[in-house]
Design an enzyme around this catalytic site. Structure first.
Site, PDB file in Angstrom:
ATOM      1  N   ARG A   1       0.825  -1.209   0.000  1.00 29.41           N
ATOM      2  CA  ARG A   1       0.000   0.000   0.000  1.00 29.41           C
ATOM      3  C   ARG A   1       0.858   1.257   0.000  1.00 29.41           C
ATOM      4  NH1 ARG A   1      -4.025  -2.694   4.388  1.00 29.41           N
ATOM      5  NH2 ARG A   1      -2.044  -3.018   5.424  1.00 29.41           N
TER       6      ARG A   1
ATOM      7  N   LYS B   1       4.184 -17.163   8.926  1.00 29.22           N
ATOM      8  CA  LYS B   1       3.361 -17.351  10.100  1.00 29.22           C
ATOM      9  C   LYS B   1       2.890 -15.990  10.619  1.00 29.22           C
ATOM     10  CE  LYS B   1       7.058 -17.432  13.502  1.00 29.22           C
ATOM     11  NZ  LYS B   1       6.877 -16.155  14.109  1.00 29.22           N
TER      12      LYS B   1
ATOM     13  N   HIS C   1      11.028 -20.697   8.943  1.00 29.14           N
ATOM     14  CA  HIS C   1      12.402 -20.525   8.455  1.00 29.14           C
ATOM     15  C   HIS C   1      13.397 -21.420   9.191  1.00 29.14           C
ATOM     16  CE1 HIS C   1      12.828 -17.687  11.819  1.00 29.14           C
ATOM     17  NE2 HIS C   1      14.131 -17.744  11.647  1.00 29.14           N
TER      18      HIS C   1
ATOM     19  N   GLU D   1      16.787 -16.458  23.171  1.00 33.44           N
ATOM     20  CA  GLU D   1      17.272 -15.253  22.486  1.00 33.44           C
ATOM     21  C   GLU D   1      17.678 -14.212  23.513  1.00 33.44           C
ATOM     22  OE1 GLU D   1      14.934 -14.144  18.765  1.00 33.44           O
ATOM     23  OE2 GLU D   1      13.451 -15.148  20.005  1.00 33.44           O
TER      24      GLU D   1
ATOM     25  N   ASP E   1       4.498 -17.446  19.066  1.00 34.16           N
ATOM     26  CA  ASP E   1       5.521 -16.899  18.165  1.00 34.16           C
ATOM     27  C   ASP E   1       6.606 -17.927  17.831  1.00 34.16           C
ATOM     28  OD1 ASP E   1       6.854 -14.801  16.735  1.00 34.16           O
ATOM     29  OD2 ASP E   1       8.243 -14.577  18.401  1.00 34.16           O
TER      30      ASP E   1
ATOM     31  N   HIS F   1       8.735 -23.103  15.510  1.00 34.51           N
ATOM     32  CA  HIS F   1      10.148 -23.506  15.475  1.00 34.51           C
ATOM     33  C   HIS F   1      10.454 -24.641  16.462  1.00 34.51           C
ATOM     34  CE1 HIS F   1      10.182 -19.944  13.182  1.00 34.51           C
ATOM     35  NE2 HIS F   1      10.531 -19.085  14.098  1.00 34.51           N
TER      36      HIS F   1
ATOM     37  N   LYS G   1      12.652 -14.697  25.302  1.00 33.56           N
ATOM     38  CA  LYS G   1      13.392 -13.508  24.873  1.00 33.56           C
ATOM     39  C   LYS G   1      14.097 -12.899  26.069  1.00 33.56           C
ATOM     40  CE  LYS G   1      10.735 -12.407  20.782  1.00 33.56           C
ATOM     41  NZ  LYS G   1      11.712 -12.859  19.792  1.00 33.56           N
TER      42      LYS G   1
HETATM   43  C1  BG6 Z   1      10.707 -15.579  14.328  1.00 36.97           C
HETATM   44  C2  BG6 Z   1      10.023 -15.023  15.542  1.00 36.97           C
HETATM   45  O1  BG6 Z   1       9.892 -16.514  13.688  1.00 36.97           O
HETATM   46  O2  BG6 Z   1      11.923 -16.200  14.716  1.00 36.97           O
HETATM   47  C3  BG6 Z   1      10.936 -14.044  16.256  1.00 36.97           C
HETATM   48  O3  BG6 Z   1       8.842 -14.366  15.136  1.00 36.97           O
HETATM   49  C4  BG6 Z   1      12.247 -14.696  16.576  1.00 36.97           C
HETATM   50  O4  BG6 Z   1      10.326 -13.545  17.436  1.00 36.97           O
HETATM   51  C5  BG6 Z   1      12.833 -15.313  15.318  1.00 36.97           C
HETATM   52  O5  BG6 Z   1      13.112 -13.703  17.083  1.00 36.97           O
HETATM   53  C6  BG6 Z   1      14.086 -16.093  15.613  1.00 36.97           C
HETATM   54  O6  BG6 Z   1      14.671 -16.441  14.403  1.00 36.97           O
HETATM   55  P1  BG6 Z   1      16.229 -16.622  14.302  1.00 36.97           P
HETATM   56  O7  BG6 Z   1      16.451 -17.151  12.926  1.00 36.97           O
HETATM   57  O8  BG6 Z   1      16.824 -15.293  14.529  1.00 36.97           O
HETATM   58  O9  BG6 Z   1      16.578 -17.589  15.374  1.00 36.97           O
END
Ligand code: BG6
Length: 518
Positions: free
Chosen positions: A52, A167, A197, A235, A254, A259, A359
């Site tokens: 947009r 997602k 990912h 993280e 999340d 993951h 986190k």
């Molecule tokens: C994402 C989450 O899918 O993965 C994030 O939404 C997270 O909150 C991230 O920080 C972590 O990915 P990576 O590749 O940095 O470990």
């Protein structure tokens, strides 16, 4: 999943919805550039950014180039030709997601690039947009006949129409099923690529190689030899610029739902009959379906949620989650969650799987670690000193990639003294080549039509089926006493006995609101 170049189309248009956003600049553009530099993309690939925002094609290219400079694995200056060739086939199309007329401009661009006649039109639609926009936008694309239902056999004559979805895939079991049902109304499952990912990360792909290409591991990969398994996605960063999204999601939705559970599935599934997507997905689904439903007692005792308070992030002071920009000052969103999970099957019965994500933890660390049981008869029990730690196998995903095996060994010398030693295989020193970024692998797979490293509909729904009772349980409880861990710590379980099966977290000493133990 291992070598895709031979199945890549000669020509294709990739439409990126939400192209003005962060993901396109941070992940998609660097991935395309690195692939182009290695000559791995279809010769005639056109990129159409759609959003947009008021961009021109020039300013859109600049937006991507900025992302490249900051986030590319290979420096942006290293292959100027690759970028030049990519950007000359990149255009921007402005439009709204809300109605059919919004995609009229896109229709004109696609016709200009691929012709009006329905010939062989390969199209990859990448949805980097908020989840609520997805179903409507897919409908508009279908009404405009830009996106058509195509069976795998039809793709051979007409070309492919695929969608890649980021997602979240729903926010609980009901919404995930509803989203999947909406998608399936107009598309074949084979056209839908649900991005996780983590599945594109090098070490995550290596879990299957480690397990199924080395005969020494499989015989001990079960409840006779394994004491427990820890799967951790920790993280050190806070929520950063994604506070608005994260505050409505939380760590369970999340990261745990996707993951962590995907890592678990790869780690614990049965050997698939082959490496094709159907075989691998079937085994992952079976594993997720075998997760033992959490009883009311386990919901209370074996699931921990937390939220960070102020503390340290490396050398810097970190603010509390509730003080992050974009977060409500009374937010009860969890930034940490740990689950003691069990799998109801022959192989894993009775083995606890400790699944943890959070986190602002002490450091960034993603790994899966198997702790093995002790020897059945301890010949060295009479020796003085502390018993060495159990054997452990770790698959490290990040920040370092590698594998480590901890064994017990004799300390050299005249005395009989035992110690532990780690046999380590850090990828960085063993393999000269740099690992590709997950998005490189996954974009290539989507272009090549290989869905093995994408989550299937069943996997998504089974993961939600397992986790939704936790969300329900939390919603019925009084608001938790957050924050309950200090930024820079290991979360509310630090110093606690969560990693013992007979301990109920709810019976442990409560934490004070500042994050300090009472
Ligand atoms: C994402 C989450 O899918 O993965 C994030 O939404 C997270 O909150 C991230 O920080 C972590 O990915 P990576 O590749 O940095 O470990």
């Amino acid at each position: 999943m291992f070598e895709t170049s031979y199945r890549l189309p000669q020509s294709c248009v990739m439409v990126v919805f939400g192209a003005s956003g962060d993901l396109a600049a941070r992940k998609i553009a660097p991935a395309l550039y690195n692939l182009k530099a290695e000559n791995r993309l279809p010769a005639d690939l056109h990129i159409v950014g759609f959003a947009r925002s008021d961009f021109s094609t020039d300013s859109f290219r600049e937006h991507l180039r900025e992302g490249l400079k900051r986030h590319s694995r290979v420096p942006a200056e290293e292959y100027p030709d690759a970028w030049a060739r990519l950007q000359e086939k990149t255009i921007y199309c402005r439009g709204s997601y809300d109605d059919l007329s919004g995609v009229a401009g896109l229709r004109a661009e696609l016709t200009a690039l691929q012709g009006a006649e329905p010939g062989r039109q390969n199209r990859l639609f990448y949805f980097a947009v908020p989840p609520d926009v997805v179903p409507g936008l897919i409908d508009h694309l279908r009404e405009a006949e830009l996106l058509q239902r195509r069976l795998p056999d039809e793709e051979k004559q007409k070309g492919f129409h695929r969608v890649v979805l980021e997602k979240p895939f729903g926010h609980d079991i009901a919404s995930a099923c509803a989203l999947n049902a909406t998608l399936r109304k107009g598309l074949e499952e084979s056209q839908i690529y649900r991005m996780d990912h983590y599945l594109g990360k090098e070490t995550v792909q290596n879990i299957m190689v480690l397990r199924f290409a080395n005969p020494i591991f499989e015989p001990v990969w079960n409840n006779r030899y394994v004491k427990n398994v820890h799967i951790t996605v920790a993280e050190s960063d806070g929520v950063g610029s994604r506070a608005k999204y994260f505050d409505s999601a939380g760590a369970l939705r999340d990261v745990m739902q996707n993951h962590v559970l995907q890592l678990l599935a790869l780690f614990a599934m049965e050997p698939p009959a082959g490496m094709d997507a159907a075989a691998v997905r079937a085994e992952k689904s079976k594993l997720l379906g075998a997760l033992s439903p959490l009883s009311p007692e386990q919901l209370r005792c074996a699931v921990i949620r937390g939220q960070y308070g102020a503390g340290q992030a490396g050398d810097e002071k970190a603010v509390a989650y509730r003080d992050e920009r974009g977060v409500a000052s009374d937010s009860i969103t969890e930034t940490f969650v740990a689950i003691r999970a069990y799998i109801n099957n022959w192989r894993w019965s009775g083995v606890p799987f400790y699944l943890t994500t959070g986190k602002r933890l002490a450091r960034t660390l993603t790994e899966a670690a198997v702790e093995f049981k002790d020897v059945p008869h301890d010949l060295f029990a009479a020796l003085e000193g502390k018993r060495p730690d159990a054997n452990m196998l770790k698959v490290q995903v990040q920040p370092e990639e590698g594998i480590a095996l901890r064994i017990t060994t004799k300390v050299p010398g005249l005395q009989m003294k035992l110690s532990t030693a780690d046999m380590e295989l850090p990828y960085s020193s063993r393999f000269a080549s740099q690992s590709p970024e997950a998005y490189e692998r996954l974009l290539l797979d989507a272009l090549a039509g290989d869905p093995s490293l994408f989550a299937s509909r069943d996997e998504i729904e089974l993961a939600w089926r397992y986790l939704t009772p936790i969300l329900k349980f939390w919603s019925e409880q009084a608001p938790p006493a957050f924050p309950n861990y200090a930024a820079g710590s290991w979360g509310p379980i630090e110093g606690k006995d969560f990693f013992r099966e007979d301990v109920c977290y709810a019976d442990l000493e409560p934490l004070q609101s500042g994050g300090e133990p009472a």
